[in-house]
Design an enzyme around this catalytic site. Structure first.
Site, PDB file in Angstrom:
ATOM      1  N   CYS B  37       0.821  -1.211   0.000  1.00  0.00           N
ATOM      2  CA  CYS B  37       0.000   0.000   0.000  1.00  0.00           C
ATOM      3  C   CYS B  37       0.857   1.264   0.000  1.00  0.00           C
ATOM      4  O   CYS B  37       0.323   2.369  -0.013  1.00  0.00           O
ATOM      5  CB  CYS B  37      -0.948  -0.008   1.190  1.00  0.00           C
ATOM      6  SG  CYS B  37      -0.185  -0.462   2.732  1.00  0.00           S
ATOM      7  N   ASP B  39       2.643   2.455   2.367  1.00  0.00           N
ATOM      8  CA  ASP B  39       2.734   3.117   3.667  1.00  0.00           C
ATOM      9  C   ASP B  39       4.170   3.121   4.181  1.00  0.00           C
ATOM     10  O   ASP B  39       4.905   2.152   3.990  1.00  0.00           O
ATOM     11  CB  ASP B  39       1.867   2.380   4.700  1.00  0.00           C
ATOM     12  CG  ASP B  39       0.384   2.536   4.425  1.00  0.00           C
ATOM     13  OD1 ASP B  39       0.038   3.238   3.465  1.00  0.00           O
ATOM     14  OD2 ASP B  39      -0.410   1.958   5.185  1.00  0.00           O
ATOM     15  N   CYS B  64      -2.629   4.687   5.871  1.00  0.00           N
ATOM     16  CA  CYS B  64      -4.065   4.680   6.133  1.00  0.00           C
ATOM     17  C   CYS B  64      -4.336   4.821   7.629  1.00  0.00           C
ATOM     18  O   CYS B  64      -3.423   4.763   8.451  1.00  0.00           O
ATOM     19  CB  CYS B  64      -4.685   3.392   5.613  1.00  0.00           C
ATOM     20  SG  CYS B  64      -4.165   1.930   6.515  1.00  0.00           S
ATOM     21  N   CYS B 107      -1.223  -3.797   8.680  1.00  0.00           N
ATOM     22  CA  CYS B 107      -0.872  -2.536   9.355  1.00  0.00           C
ATOM     23  C   CYS B 107      -0.282  -2.819  10.732  1.00  0.00           C
ATOM     24  O   CYS B 107       0.661  -2.150  11.167  1.00  0.00           O
ATOM     25  CB  CYS B 107      -2.097  -1.643   9.513  1.00  0.00           C
ATOM     26  SG  CYS B 107      -2.824  -1.159   7.943  1.00  0.00           S
TER      27      CYS B 107
END
Lengths: 196, 132
Positions: B37, B39, B64, B107
């Site tokens: 993603c 990140d 996110c 995450c």
């Protein structure tokens, strides 16, 4: 049966696009439901399955980058990116750079994005986009060729090189998207693109 | 997808955002990323060199809501722990606390990776200092 096998191919990244397309049309016709009306129900069901498999295989293999992603999933025996057993790591210096770019973007946004900082963001974005194109060319060019030529001893390393390059490309894409979103948001009444 | 209340709380009021100067003695820095993603997460600990207790922790995450909440929570949990205790924080603890859905588990993994990276960085630097 994996997607390479669907088309009678080895697990190689160098694929003749025209031959792949011709083979796709041929298999699509063979398993097309329209040709199966007279067949018994179990054969019809099988044809439907085959038809779906052929479509999925073609979608995965026709694009050279999607093909690499599929190869990696296949080699690692996993179905989704989320389930990655060993996460592809981008070079640490790239992480530093991405982090600094994001900080710069955040500061620029906080400062209201005047003409000068917009110009800087545009320049950054264009430079990053050029690097992303280079990375894609490296993936579909030399790194794909390296996999295709790899003997049993170098397969692991060739695959790792592909993974690192894909990861690099993914980081570049995110930061480019974020830069674009920031530039658009401040330009007009644009509905901002938010991740997730 | 709806975020849990705790995620929203950490997202709106992130704890311990910021950074320490990297080269200060007792600071450990972990910089990790999730290519899926894009990140990136930086997590830092400030360790008391005599007691081995983490006195402070800071983070900065570009990603996110779940990634921000995971790292925010991690800094809260790190404070007051010894470095050995800190190493025991698992991503599943974060998943449970924040009620992260399956698609957001990565995450929490990122936050665990960041803790490990910060601890490893602290240990490396501390060993260098001790060897001098």
């Amino acid at each position: 049966m994996n997607y390479f096998e669907v088309f009678g191919l080895d697990r190689k990244l160098g694929i003749d696009q025209a031959a792949l397309q011709a083979r796709f049309y041929e298999l699509s016709r063979r398993w097309h439901p329209d040709y199966q009306h007279a067949a018994p129900p179990d054969e019809q069901a099988r044809a439907l399955e085959q038809s779906a498999l052929v479509n999925a295989a073609y979608r995965a293999l026709r694009d050279p980058i999607a093909r690499i992603e599929y190869l990696i999933r296949l080699e690692e025996g996993r179905e989704t990116k989320e389930g990655a057993a060993v996460k592809p790591q981008a070079p640490p210096e790239l992480l530093e750079e991405i982090f600094e770019l994001q900080e710069m973007l955040q500061d620029a946004k906080a400062g209201g994005l005047d003409q000068a900082s917009r110009a800087r963001l545009v320049a950054e974005r264009d430079a990053l986009a050029a690097r992303q194109r280079e990375e894609s060319a490296r993936l579909t060019g030399p790194l794909s060729a390296r996999w295709d030529d790899a003997g049993p001893a170098d397969r692991r390393q060739a695959l790792d090189a592909l993974k690192r390059s894909l990861a690099t490309r993914a980081y570049l894409r995110t930061v480019i998207d974020d830069l674009n979103a920031a530039l658009e948001e401040t330009q007009e009444d644009h509905v901002p693109h938010h991740r997730h | 997808m709806a975020y849990s209340e705790k995620v929203v709380d950490h997202y709106n009021n992130p704890r311990n955002v910021g950074s320490f100067t990297k080269d200060t003695p007792g600071i450990g820095t972990g910089l990790v990323g999730a290519p899926e993603c894009g990140d990136v997460m930086k997590l830092q600990i400030k360790v008391n060199l005599e007691t081995g207790v983490i006195e402070d922790a800071k983070f900065k995450t570009f990603g996110c809501g779940s990634a921000i909440a995971s790292s925010s929570l991690a800094t809260e949990w790190l404070k007051g722990r010894t470095i050995d205790e800190a190493a025991k924080i698992k991503n599943t603890d974060i998943v449970n606390e924040l009620k992260l859905p399956p698609v957001k588990i990565h995450c929490s993994v990122l936050a665990e990776d960041a803790i490990k990276a910060a601890l490893a960085d602290y240990k490396t630097k501390n060993a260098e200092t001790a060897a001098r």
